[in-house]
Motif scaffolding. Structure first.
Motif, mmCIF file in Angstrom:
data_model
loop_
_atom_site.group_PDB
_atom_site.id
_atom_site.type_symbol
_atom_site.label_atom_id
_atom_site.label_comp_id
_atom_site.label_asym_id
_atom_site.label_seq_id
_atom_site.Cartn_x
_atom_site.Cartn_y
_atom_site.Cartn_z
ATOM 1 N N LYS A 160 0.832 -1.188 0.000
ATOM 2 C CA LYS A 160 0.000 0.000 0.000
ATOM 3 C C LYS A 160 0.876 1.250 0.000
ATOM 4 N N ALA A 161 0.471 2.228 -0.784
ATOM 5 C CA ALA A 161 1.172 3.508 -0.837
ATOM 6 C C ALA A 161 0.165 4.625 -0.604
ATOM 7 N N LEU A 162 0.668 5.766 -0.144
ATOM 8 C CA LEU A 162 -0.196 6.887 0.207
ATOM 9 C C LEU A 162 -0.103 7.965 -0.859
ATOM 10 N N LEU A 163 -1.221 8.224 -1.530
ATOM 11 C CA LEU A 163 -1.284 9.277 -2.544
ATOM 12 C C LEU A 163 -1.832 10.545 -1.900
ATOM 13 N N VAL A 164 -1.063 11.626 -2.023
ATOM 14 C CA VAL A 164 -1.428 12.892 -1.400
ATOM 15 C C VAL A 164 -1.513 13.958 -2.482
ATOM 16 N N THR A 165 -2.623 14.678 -2.519
ATOM 17 C CA THR A 165 -2.817 15.758 -3.484
ATOM 18 C C THR A 165 -3.091 17.057 -2.738
ATOM 19 N N TYR A 166 -2.338 18.104 -3.104
ATOM 20 C CA TYR A 166 -2.480 19.414 -2.467
ATOM 21 C C TYR A 166 -3.377 20.282 -3.343
ATOM 22 N N THR A 167 -4.600 20.508 -2.898
ATOM 23 C CA THR A 167 -5.565 21.273 -3.680
ATOM 24 C C THR A 167 -5.488 22.761 -3.402
ATOM 25 N N ALA A 168 -4.741 23.156 -2.385
ATOM 26 C CA ALA A 168 -4.620 24.566 -2.034
ATOM 27 C C ALA A 168 -3.292 24.789 -1.342
ATOM 28 N N GLY A 169 -2.874 26.068 -1.298
ATOM 29 C CA GLY A 169 -1.645 26.414 -0.603
ATOM 30 C C GLY A 169 -0.409 26.164 -1.457
ATOM 31 N N GLY A 174 -2.426 21.545 -6.669
ATOM 32 C CA GLY A 174 -2.764 20.512 -7.642
ATOM 33 C C GLY A 174 -1.706 19.436 -7.758
ATOM 34 N N ASP A 175 -0.533 19.666 -7.159
ATOM 35 C CA ASP A 175 0.542 18.669 -7.212
ATOM 36 C C ASP A 175 0.173 17.444 -6.382
ATOM 37 N N SER A 176 0.632 16.287 -6.846
ATOM 38 C CA SER A 176 0.366 15.020 -6.156
ATOM 39 C C SER A 176 1.671 14.274 -5.909
ATOM 40 N N TYR A 177 1.687 13.532 -4.792
ATOM 41 C CA TYR A 177 2.874 12.764 -4.405
ATOM 42 C C TYR A 177 2.422 11.395 -3.909
ATOM 43 N N LEU A 178 3.097 10.369 -4.366
ATOM 44 C CA LEU A 178 2.806 9.007 -3.930
ATOM 45 C C LEU A 178 3.925 8.562 -3.000
ATOM 46 N N TRP A 179 3.592 8.468 -1.707
ATOM 47 C CA TRP A 179 4.587 8.089 -0.712
ATOM 48 C C TRP A 179 4.712 6.574 -0.651
ATOM 49 N N LEU A 180 5.946 6.088 -0.861
ATOM 50 C CA LEU A 180 6.262 4.668 -0.777
ATOM 51 C C LEU A 180 6.928 4.429 0.576
ATOM 52 N N LEU A 181 6.399 3.495 1.335
ATOM 53 C CA LEU A 181 6.802 3.317 2.728
ATOM 54 C C LEU A 181 7.524 1.993 2.941
ATOM 55 N N ASP A 182 8.406 1.963 3.956
ATOM 56 C CA ASP A 182 9.060 0.709 4.310
ATOM 57 C C ASP A 182 8.140 -0.089 5.239
#
Length: 238
Positions: A160-169, A174-182
């Motif tokens: 499982k990975a965490l997709l984060v999208t910044y809609t403001a600030g 609008g940028d998105s980041y997919l965090w890959l975790l250990d």
């Protein structure tokens, strides 16, 4: 040399200079470009986000009032996180930013205060530097910021990975980041879908961590393809 020959020589120089760049971009685009994955928002995504924060000891970050660092040996920051202000340094400029009251922003060049219309562009540059460079330092801690959408993505290996999208600030909403975790939930890298990068899905490491004076864990280096983004002179205090 007649006009026709000059045009031919000029065209040849342009092709000679740009063709390798275009070919390299085409190769990198074909090899690395990825579509933004579709994530599932909800409780599971928030649980994964909290797991990442717990792995990083979010409490230590939360009680840290001051963070100082240098990014790529070019930009230096003294961020009063508690007071929501920051001193930004580059070349011979210093800009004092007050994120609560922009009327308090001041600009100095070679220790002499700059006034007038010239300050507007320099203040905007300082804000842009802070928004970009601070994210490379504290990005994982911002997953519950206002305007952030979280979703969970199942990878090909069923992790499982965490997709984060910044809609403001920030400078580029609008940028998105997919965090890959250990296996402990700690970030090891992320993939980026941003407006400033010409290739979507590029991956950067988040593996060179240091534990600071206040216990907060911050990165000291990121690897982005063949590039290295070094973070030095890190200091924290309560």
């Amino acid at each position: 040399m007649n006009t026709k020959k000059i045009l031919k020589v000029t065209t040849g120089i342009i092709i000679f200079l740009t063709l390798p760049t275009l070919l390299l971009y085409g190769f990198l685009y074909y090899k690395y470009n990825e579509d933004l994955p579709t994530g599932v928002p909800g409780e599971q995504a928030d649980t994964l986000a909290y797991r990442m924060l717990n792995a990083l000891d979010y409490h230590a970050y939360n009680v840290t009032d001051y963070i100082e660092w240098t990014f790529k040996k070019r930009h230096h920051f003294k961020w009063n996180k508690a007071g929501n202000t920051c001193e930004v340094y580059w070349k011979d400029y210093k800009v004092n930013l007050d994120f609560n009251d922009a009327s308090n922003n001041t600009v100095f060049k070679s220790e002499v205060q700059v006034t007038g219309e010239d300050t507007t562009e320099l203040i905007q540059k300082a804000i842009g530097l802070f928004n970009n460079d601070s994210f490379w330092v504290v990005g994982p801690y911002k997953v519950f910021d206002k305007g952030v959408k979280r979703s969970i993505v199942t990878l090909e290996n069923d992790e499982k990975a965490l997709l984060v999208t910044y809609t403001a600030g920030g400078s580029t909403p609008g940028d998105s980041y997919l965090w890959l975790l250990d296996e402990d939930g700690k970030p090891k890298s992320f993939k980026m879908w941003t407006s400033i990068l010409p290739i979507d899905g590029l991956e950067a490491s988040w593996s060179d961590w240091t534990t600071t004076e206040t216990g907060v864990q911050l990165p000291t280096f990121h690897k982005l393809m063949v590039l290295g983004l070094e973070i030095t002179d890190i200091k924290t205090s309560k």
